[in-house]
Motif scaffolding. Structure first.
Motif, mmCIF file in Angstrom:
data_model
loop_
_atom_site.group_PDB
_atom_site.id
_atom_site.type_symbol
_atom_site.label_atom_id
_atom_site.label_comp_id
_atom_site.label_asym_id
_atom_site.label_seq_id
_atom_site.Cartn_x
_atom_site.Cartn_y
_atom_site.Cartn_z
ATOM 1 N N ALA A 95 -5.113 3.331 -3.661
ATOM 2 C CA ALA A 95 -4.658 2.851 -2.348
ATOM 3 C C ALA A 95 -5.720 3.102 -1.294
ATOM 4 C CB ALA A 95 -3.351 3.540 -1.967
ATOM 5 N N ASP A 96 -6.370 4.264 -1.368
ATOM 6 C CA ASP A 96 -7.404 4.598 -0.392
ATOM 7 C C ASP A 96 -8.624 3.696 -0.556
ATOM 8 O OD1 ASP A 96 -8.378 6.354 1.728
ATOM 9 O OD2 ASP A 96 -9.808 7.063 0.240
ATOM 10 N N GLU A 97 -9.001 3.394 -1.804
ATOM 11 C CA GLU A 97 -10.133 2.495 -2.046
ATOM 12 C C GLU A 97 -9.864 1.108 -1.474
ATOM 13 O OE1 GLU A 97 -12.626 2.642 -5.743
ATOM 14 O OE2 GLU A 97 -10.851 3.701 -6.481
ATOM 15 N N ILE A 98 -8.650 0.629 -1.680
ATOM 16 C CA ILE A 98 -8.288 -0.686 -1.160
ATOM 17 C C ILE A 98 -8.325 -0.684 0.364
ATOM 18 C CG2 ILE A 98 -6.418 -2.377 -0.953
ATOM 19 C CD1 ILE A 98 -5.567 -1.602 -3.786
ATOM 20 N N ARG A 99 -7.794 0.362 0.982
ATOM 21 C CA ARG A 99 -7.798 0.456 2.447
ATOM 22 C C ARG A 99 -9.217 0.418 3.000
ATOM 23 N NH1 ARG A 99 -3.301 4.200 1.880
ATOM 24 N NH2 ARG A 99 -1.442 3.291 2.845
ATOM 25 N N ARG A 100 -10.119 1.142 2.341
ATOM 26 C CA ARG A 100 -11.494 1.190 2.835
ATOM 27 C C ARG A 100 -12.153 -0.181 2.779
ATOM 28 N NH1 ARG A 100 -12.049 6.109 -0.105
ATOM 29 N NH2 ARG A 100 -13.295 5.041 -1.680
ATOM 30 N N LYS A 101 -11.790 -0.977 1.779
ATOM 31 C CA LYS A 101 -12.409 -2.295 1.643
ATOM 32 C C LYS A 101 -11.741 -3.357 2.517
ATOM 33 C CE LYS A 101 -14.605 -2.209 -2.891
ATOM 34 N NZ LYS A 101 -15.823 -2.927 -2.491
ATOM 35 N N LEU A 102 -10.506 -3.115 2.915
ATOM 36 C CA LEU A 102 -9.794 -4.116 3.707
ATOM 37 C C LEU A 102 -10.400 -4.289 5.094
ATOM 38 C CD1 LEU A 102 -6.060 -3.476 2.805
ATOM 39 C CD2 LEU A 102 -7.317 -5.599 2.503
ATOM 40 N N LEU A 151 0.811 -1.211 0.000
ATOM 41 C CA LEU A 151 0.000 0.000 0.000
ATOM 42 C C LEU A 151 0.851 1.271 0.000
ATOM 43 C CD1 LEU A 151 -2.893 -1.032 2.417
ATOM 44 C CD2 LEU A 151 -2.981 -0.767 -0.066
ATOM 45 N N GLU A 152 2.023 1.213 0.620
ATOM 46 C CA GLU A 152 2.901 2.385 0.618
ATOM 47 C C GLU A 152 3.361 2.717 -0.793
ATOM 48 O OE1 GLU A 152 5.999 1.474 3.362
ATOM 49 O OE2 GLU A 152 4.840 2.090 5.131
ATOM 50 N N ILE A 153 3.696 1.689 -1.567
ATOM 51 C CA ILE A 153 4.106 1.923 -2.949
ATOM 52 C C ILE A 153 2.930 2.411 -3.785
ATOM 53 C CG2 ILE A 153 4.993 0.825 -5.043
ATOM 54 C CD1 ILE A 153 6.640 -1.017 -3.279
ATOM 55 N N LEU A 154 1.759 1.784 -3.584
ATOM 56 C CA LEU A 154 0.573 2.213 -4.322
ATOM 57 C C LEU A 154 0.198 3.651 -3.963
ATOM 58 C CD1 LEU A 154 -1.831 -0.877 -4.267
ATOM 59 C CD2 LEU A 154 -0.505 0.004 -6.182
ATOM 60 N N GLU A 155 0.439 4.037 -2.718
ATOM 61 C CA GLU A 155 0.122 5.400 -2.268
ATOM 62 C C GLU A 155 0.868 6.439 -3.092
ATOM 63 O OE1 GLU A 155 -1.980 7.995 -0.337
ATOM 64 O OE2 GLU A 155 -2.012 6.000 0.567
ATOM 65 N N ASP A 156 2.109 6.134 -3.453
ATOM 66 C CA ASP A 156 2.906 7.058 -4.255
ATOM 67 C C ASP A 156 2.435 7.085 -5.702
ATOM 68 O OD1 ASP A 156 4.452 7.702 -2.065
ATOM 69 O OD2 ASP A 156 5.950 6.153 -2.494
ATOM 70 N N GLU A 157 2.062 5.911 -6.223
ATOM 71 C CA GLU A 157 1.706 5.809 -7.635
ATOM 72 C C GLU A 157 0.247 6.177 -7.908
ATOM 73 O OE1 GLU A 157 2.645 1.903 -8.927
ATOM 74 O OE2 GLU A 157 4.808 2.146 -8.730
ATOM 75 N N ASN A 158 -0.642 5.770 -6.999
ATOM 76 C CA ASN A 158 -2.069 5.966 -7.226
ATOM 77 C C ASN A 158 -2.772 6.098 -5.879
ATOM 78 O OD1 ASN A 158 -4.813 5.795 -7.954
ATOM 79 N ND2 ASN A 158 -4.369 4.450 -9.685
ATOM 80 N N PRO A 159 -2.733 7.289 -5.263
ATOM 81 C CA PRO A 159 -3.305 7.484 -3.923
ATOM 82 C C PRO A 159 -4.780 7.113 -3.828
ATOM 83 C CG PRO A 159 -1.977 9.376 -4.577
ATOM 84 C CD PRO A 159 -2.112 8.513 -5.784
ATOM 85 N N GLU A 160 -5.547 7.420 -4.864
ATOM 86 C CA GLU A 160 -6.979 7.124 -4.830
ATOM 87 C C GLU A 160 -7.223 5.623 -4.776
ATOM 88 O OE1 GLU A 160 -8.945 9.025 -8.047
ATOM 89 O OE2 GLU A 160 -8.543 11.059 -7.326
#
Length: 340
Positions: free
Chosen positions: A233-240, A222-231
């Motif tokens: 990463a946030d969607e994935i976090r909300r579903k986790l 998620l840290e890497i995704l946060e840099d590349e595609n913050p939106e």
């Protein structure tokens, strides 16, 4: 089938009617819900014409259904060859061939079915040098526990890239699926017969996989995704982690979370919660706090669903923040919890 006897031929539609009668009204209703209107009309008409049947006819239909159901399970889990071998041992060569022929004409076998029982390390050796998109495609067709073990062993940057591609994947043509299948097993042809596109990947597939990995692997991805595609990463976090998942927290964690949440916001969040979750919350509150919460819930009145969901998301965000700060632990699949 006005008076079908043991010697009289029984059509497939008549067999379906007999099966529904044997299942009883409740289960039959669930089956009919999954059929289109025309199919329902034909079956209901057939059922209406069924008279008292010899027990031998019903037994034969139920036995045939059982054999077909088991055979479909064998095919889905292990492929045609595996199913044929099992059925031959159980029913004999002729009966097995008859069942396989009936099923193979209509059955849509899951892509990459030949990998679903394979050892994750073996699968990794097949795909680790492939393009990230190819790896993503394969992982979406595996069981989540298989995919998570493979994902964990990929190099860090590649791992994040694969997860990104899974999350953004929507539909893939059968030709591409077949091409990748042929790379991994030359004997396998396209199994997406009759479909223009096959749905794969997406956020749900991503979450299923990430829910099986340990917290360190999840965080690194998620840290890497946060840099590349913050939106994303946030969607994935909300579903986790969802509001309903609060029920899986330890009592001490729930108590810590409740100290951060206003009673009125908690009352709003619990508006659509099931009784089990409510009981879990009340069990972790003092008597006085519980009474105040019940009063707030009683006087809440009608509220907008979006407001309830917003309150629930606030609590989820609190859970995530407390976990990030190391104050609570969210147990995840694939992770042995170590407390020191």
């Amino acid at each position: 089938m006005r008076s079908a006897g043991p010697k009289q031929g029984v059509s497939d539609r008549q067999k379906a009617a007999i099966l529904l009668l044997a299942l009883g009204p409740d289960l039959s209703a669930q089956v009919l819900k999954r059929l289109n209107e025309g199919e329902v009309e034909l079956l209901v008409a057939e059922i209406a014409h069924v008279e008292k049947l010899p027990q031998g006819v019903t037994d034969k239909v139920l036995s045939e259904f059982h054999d077909l159901y088991e055979a479909q399970g064998f095919i889905t889990s292990g492929g045609l060859e595996y199913a044929s071998d099992i059925l031959e041992r159980a029913l004999g060569k002729n009966k097995a061939r008859e069942i396989i022929e009936r099923l193979s004409a209509t059955l849509e076998i899951a892509p990459f079915h030949f990998l679903r029982n394979a050892d994750p390390n073996e699968i990794l050796s097949f795909i680790e040098d492939e393009h990230p998109q190819t790896i993503a495609l394969v992982l979406t067709h595996l069981r989540p526990e298989q995919a998570s073990l493979i994902l964990k062993q990929l190099e860090t940057v590649l791992r994040a890239e694969v997860v990104r591609r899974i999350a953004l994947m929507d539909r893939t043509t059968p030709d591409i699926i077949a091409e990748v299948e042929n790379i991994l097993e030359s004997k396998v042809s396209s199994l997406a017969r009759g479909q223009e596109y096959a749905a794969v990947g997406g956020l749900d597939a991503t979450v299923k996989i990430l829910n099986q990995v340990d917290r360190g692997t999840e965080r690194a991805i998620l840290e890497i995704l946060e840099d590349e595609n913050p939106e994303l990463a946030d969607e994935i976090r909300r579903k986790l982690f969802t509001f309903e998942d609060v029920i899986n927290l330890e009592d001490r964690a729930i108590q810590r979370v409740l100290r951060e949440v206003e009673t009125k916001r908690l009352a709003l969040a619990l508006k659509t919660a099931n009784d089990e979750l409510k009981e879990k919350i009340f069990a972790n509150m003092s008597q006085r706090a519980g009474e105040m919460l019940r009063e707030d819930m009683e006087f809440l009145g009608p509220v907008r669903l979006k407001d309830v969901e917003l309150a629930q998301q606030e609590i989820v965000n609190t859970v995530r923040r407390l976990e990030e700060d190391g104050e609570i632990i969210i147990a995840r699949g694939g992770e042995e919890e170590i407390v020191v």
